[in-house]
Design a protein around this motif. Structure first.
Motif, PDB file in Angstrom:
ATOM      1  N   HIS A 141       0.837  -1.208   0.000  1.00 51.66           N
ATOM      2  CA  HIS A 141       0.000   0.000   0.000  1.00 51.66           C
ATOM      3  C   HIS A 141       0.863   1.245   0.000  1.00 51.66           C
ATOM      4  O   HIS A 141       1.798   1.368   0.784  1.00 51.66           O
ATOM      5  CB  HIS A 141      -0.887   0.023   1.250  1.00 51.66           C
ATOM      6  CG  HIS A 141      -2.010  -0.962   1.183  1.00 51.66           C
ATOM      7  ND1 HIS A 141      -3.142  -0.736   0.435  1.00 51.66           N
ATOM      8  CD2 HIS A 141      -2.160  -2.172   1.744  1.00 51.66           C
ATOM      9  CE1 HIS A 141      -3.954  -1.776   0.549  1.00 51.66           C
ATOM     10  NE2 HIS A 141      -3.371  -2.665   1.333  1.00 51.66           N
TER      11      HIS A 141
ATOM     12  N   LEU B 188      -3.359   4.874   2.733  1.00 55.69           N
ATOM     13  CA  LEU B 188      -3.601   4.369   4.085  1.00 55.69           C
ATOM     14  C   LEU B 188      -4.295   5.392   4.972  1.00 55.69           C
ATOM     15  O   LEU B 188      -4.059   6.598   4.848  1.00 55.69           O
ATOM     16  CB  LEU B 188      -2.256   3.965   4.716  1.00 55.69           C
ATOM     17  CG  LEU B 188      -1.583   2.781   4.010  1.00 55.69           C
ATOM     18  CD1 LEU B 188      -0.108   2.700   4.381  1.00 55.69           C
ATOM     19  CD2 LEU B 188      -2.297   1.479   4.356  1.00 55.69           C
TER      20      LEU B 188
ATOM     21  N   ASP C 120      -0.204  -1.948  10.385  1.00 59.66           N
ATOM     22  CA  ASP C 120      -1.476  -1.764  11.066  1.00 59.66           C
ATOM     23  C   ASP C 120      -1.213  -1.568  12.565  1.00 59.66           C
ATOM     24  O   ASP C 120      -0.516  -2.378  13.188  1.00 59.66           O
ATOM     25  CB  ASP C 120      -2.371  -2.993  10.832  1.00 59.66           C
ATOM     26  CG  ASP C 120      -3.720  -2.821  11.489  1.00 59.66           C
ATOM     27  OD1 ASP C 120      -4.593  -2.200  10.866  1.00 59.66           O
ATOM     28  OD2 ASP C 120      -3.874  -3.284  12.644  1.00 59.66           O
TER      29      ASP C 120
ATOM     30  N   LEU D  33       1.942  -3.355   5.979  1.00 63.31           N
ATOM     31  CA  LEU D  33       1.028  -3.002   4.897  1.00 63.31           C
ATOM     32  C   LEU D  33       1.758  -2.489   3.662  1.00 63.31           C
ATOM     33  O   LEU D  33       1.285  -2.648   2.543  1.00 63.31           O
ATOM     34  CB  LEU D  33       0.052  -1.935   5.394  1.00 63.31           C
ATOM     35  CG  LEU D  33      -0.793  -2.343   6.611  1.00 63.31           C
ATOM     36  CD1 LEU D  33      -1.567  -1.156   7.144  1.00 63.31           C
ATOM     37  CD2 LEU D  33      -1.745  -3.477   6.229  1.00 63.31           C
TER      38      LEU D  33
ATOM     39  N   VAL E 187       5.065  -8.546   2.973  1.00 57.06           N
ATOM     40  CA  VAL E 187       3.683  -8.053   2.884  1.00 57.06           C
ATOM     41  C   VAL E 187       2.800  -9.129   2.247  1.00 57.06           C
ATOM     42  O   VAL E 187       1.692  -9.407   2.707  1.00 57.06           O
ATOM     43  CB  VAL E 187       3.611  -6.719   2.095  1.00 57.06           C
ATOM     44  CG1 VAL E 187       2.166  -6.285   1.899  1.00 57.06           C
ATOM     45  CG2 VAL E 187       4.406  -5.631   2.814  1.00 57.06           C
TER      46      VAL E 187
ATOM     47  N   LYS F  10       1.794 -11.765   4.498  1.00 62.64           N
ATOM     48  CA  LYS F  10       0.953 -11.234   5.580  1.00 62.64           C
ATOM     49  C   LYS F  10       1.650 -11.380   6.944  1.00 62.64           C
ATOM     50  O   LYS F  10       1.046 -11.836   7.926  1.00 62.64           O
ATOM     51  CB  LYS F  10      -0.423 -11.891   5.603  1.00 62.64           C
ATOM     52  CG  LYS F  10      -1.226 -11.643   4.329  1.00 62.64           C
ATOM     53  CD  LYS F  10      -2.647 -12.078   4.477  1.00 62.64           C
ATOM     54  CE  LYS F  10      -3.575 -11.643   3.389  1.00 62.64           C
ATOM     55  NZ  LYS F  10      -3.105 -11.691   2.025  1.00 62.64           N
TER      56      LYS F  10
END
Ligand SMILES: Cc1cc2nc3c(=O)[nH]c(=O)nc-3n(C[C@H](O)[C@H](O)[C@H](O)COP(=O)(O)OP(=O)(O)OC[C@H]3O[C@@H](n4cnc5c(N)ncnc54)[C@H](O)[C@@H]3O)c2cc1C
Length: 471
Positions: free
Chosen positions: A352, A357, A390, A397, A417, A420
């Motif tokens: 991102h 964001l 986050d 992210l 990323v 995850k």
């Protein structure tokens, strides 16, 4: 006469050839239609020759650091620009030859010509008609050259003709400081050409994070003049060109126009597909299947404007080819976004972008490379890397950077990323010493210290031994 095929692929570029690899495994009844040069944009005029030029420029630039390493005599080094350009073309020709092998293999299935839709399954190519059960559009893109720059004629270059030059003049402007403009401008400056860069935006190289952007602008501006935030315009002055932006102006011999690329879909009769096109002429398509609406037509690579990068063009070609051979299209998960600009320090955006964001929901960890150990040893201690995570879960992210060896740090972060992982999970992985990746660890620790329920241990707990990793 109309000839019928299972699949027609329009465009023998990277995306079209990627589709071809899948399709030809399942049917012999295919046709590859290409208008213009074979050999792919990436190999002919894109990724490969640009990186060959950048590597030569960086090699010559190293002389400026030799003094710091106690090596003298660097002032006697010289670069032979015509020879650099010949080397670029020699390397380029090798990469193009590899691509041509593939198109040669299927020459009996090929048509040279511009394809135009008459109906969703019917194409006009010159005086032939091609009917196909499935059609893949992979027609790529071309440089945008607004009229006021086009009138400069041979004094205006794009990436299509830069690498064909026998030599380069001593003063050039680069109009457009996006990824391509920034990396080429720096390379030309490093080859000793007096470069002035222009852009209407204050942000360069696709960066959205203003802090990273400021560092990138400052570092690149130390190598060549840059005028940002105002539209540039050319004024012909005899043999020379004055490029003006607001109160700034510079006289140059040639201008490299790097104002973006337009998909080659404008003369394809897409209006005959029977679907509404958006205001840029792109038909509605699903980026996980590459299918256009519910038609037996797919659109892949730069042609769809989605992610005009080589690895994405290959993926999209694969997806389009795979789905063209099925009755129901399969849905593919796309990779985490990764865009790299080959400047030095390297500029990259992963996952991102900062502007995507919600700032209330994230923490930002950063590292300034000016004091990073390994970077100091290599005289490359400059740049900024910011990671976004986050706030509650610590999930990584994205990141933006202008950092030494940024391309490698960007890959590492992209893998993270995509898997995850959280900030703490990445911190729990091995970091050798002394390496640039320790800079990334500093940014991760900074992010970890701001997370909700912060826990400063780097190592993952083994039944909570309670021991922090050694700093
Ligand atoms: C200077 C430069 C540097 C770049 N550097 C990088 C990089 O470092 N990393 C990266 O990931 N990406 C880079 N890119 C982007 C990358 O090159 C492109 O994303 C990729 O090449 C797109 O592939 P494609 O198959 O969509 O298009 P192409 O390879 O352009 O193929 C399209 C083909 O379709 C043909 N065609 C067009 N219209 C028709 C028609 N109507 N009928 C039949 N045929 C048609 C074209 O002639 C062409 O052969 C760079 C691009 C440039 C210009």
């Amino acid at each position: 006469m109309t000839k019928s095929y299972d699949v027609a692929i329009i465009g023998a570029g990277s995306s079209g050839l990627s589709a071809l690899r899948v399709v030809r495994k399942q049917t012999d009844n295919f046709v590859l239609i290409n208008h213009g040069s074979y050999g792919t944009t990436c190999a002919r005029v894109g990724c490969m020759p640009s990186k060959a030029l950048i590597e030569a420029a960086n090699a010559f630039h190293l002389r400026k650091m030799l003094d710091a390493f106690c090596v003298s005599g660097a002032e006697n080094l010289a670069v032979d620009i015509p020879a650099v350009l010949r080397r670029v073309r020699r390397l380029r020709d090798g990469f193009v030859a590899g691509m041509l092998n593939l198109t040669d293999e299927v020459k009996d299935h090929s048509i040279a010509g511009r394809a135009r839709f008459l109906e969703p399954q019917l194409l006009q190519v010159g005086d032939r008609r091609v009917h196909a059960k499935k059609i893949i559009i992979a027609t790529g893109s071309r440089p945008v050259v607004p009229g006021e720059w086009a009138v400069l004629g041979p004094r205006m270059l794009t990436s299509d003709d830069l690498f064909e030059q026998e030599t380069l003049p001593s003063r050039m402007a680069v109009v457009g400081m996006g990824g391509l403009g920034s990396e080429i401008a720096q390379a030309l400056a490093r080859l000793g050409i007096e470069i002035t860069g222009f852009d209407t935006s204050d942000h360069i190289a696709g960066l959205s994070d203003s802090q990273v952007n400021s560092v990138a602008v400052e570092l690149l501006s130390a190598e060549f003049a840059m005028h940002l935030g105002q539209a540039a315009e050319p004024v012909i002055e005899g043999e020379r060109i004055r490029v003006r932006a607001g109160n700034e102006s510079v006289v140059v011999d040639k201008v490299l126009v790097a104002l973006g690329r337009l998909p080659n879909i404008d003369q394809m009769g897409l209006e005959n597909l029977g679907v509404a096109l958006d205001d840029r002429g792109v038909p509605p398509f699903d980026s996980s299947t590459m299918q256009i609406a519910d038609l037996p037509v797919y659109i892949a690579g730069d042609a769809n404007r989605h992610l005009p990068l080589l690895h994405e063009a290959l993926d999209e070609g694969y997806i389009a080819g795979y789905n063209a051979m099925r009755s129901e299209p399969a849905c593919f998960e796309r990779r985490v976004p990764l865009a790299i600009v080959f400047t030095d320090p390297g500029i990259a955006v992963v996952g991102h972008r900062y502007t995507e964001l919600n700032k209330d929901e994230i923490v930002i960890g950063e590292v300034d490379f000016s004091n990073q150990g390994r970077a100091r040893m290599a005289e490359m201690n400059q740049g900024l890397l910011r990671v976004y995570a986050d706030k509650n879960s610590g999930l990584l992210l994205g990141a933006e950077m202008c950092a030494p060896q940024g391309e490698h740090l960007a890959h590492l972060l992209a893998l993270t990323v995509q898997r995850k992982l959280t900030v703490r999970e990445l911190l729990g992985m091995p970091f050798y010493h002394p390496v640039l990746e320790e800079g990334l660890r500093t940014a991760l620790r900074d992010a970890a210290s701001k997370l909700v329920g912060k826990d400063l241990a780097d190592l993952a707990y083994c039944e909570r031994m309670g021991a922090d990793a050694i700093d």
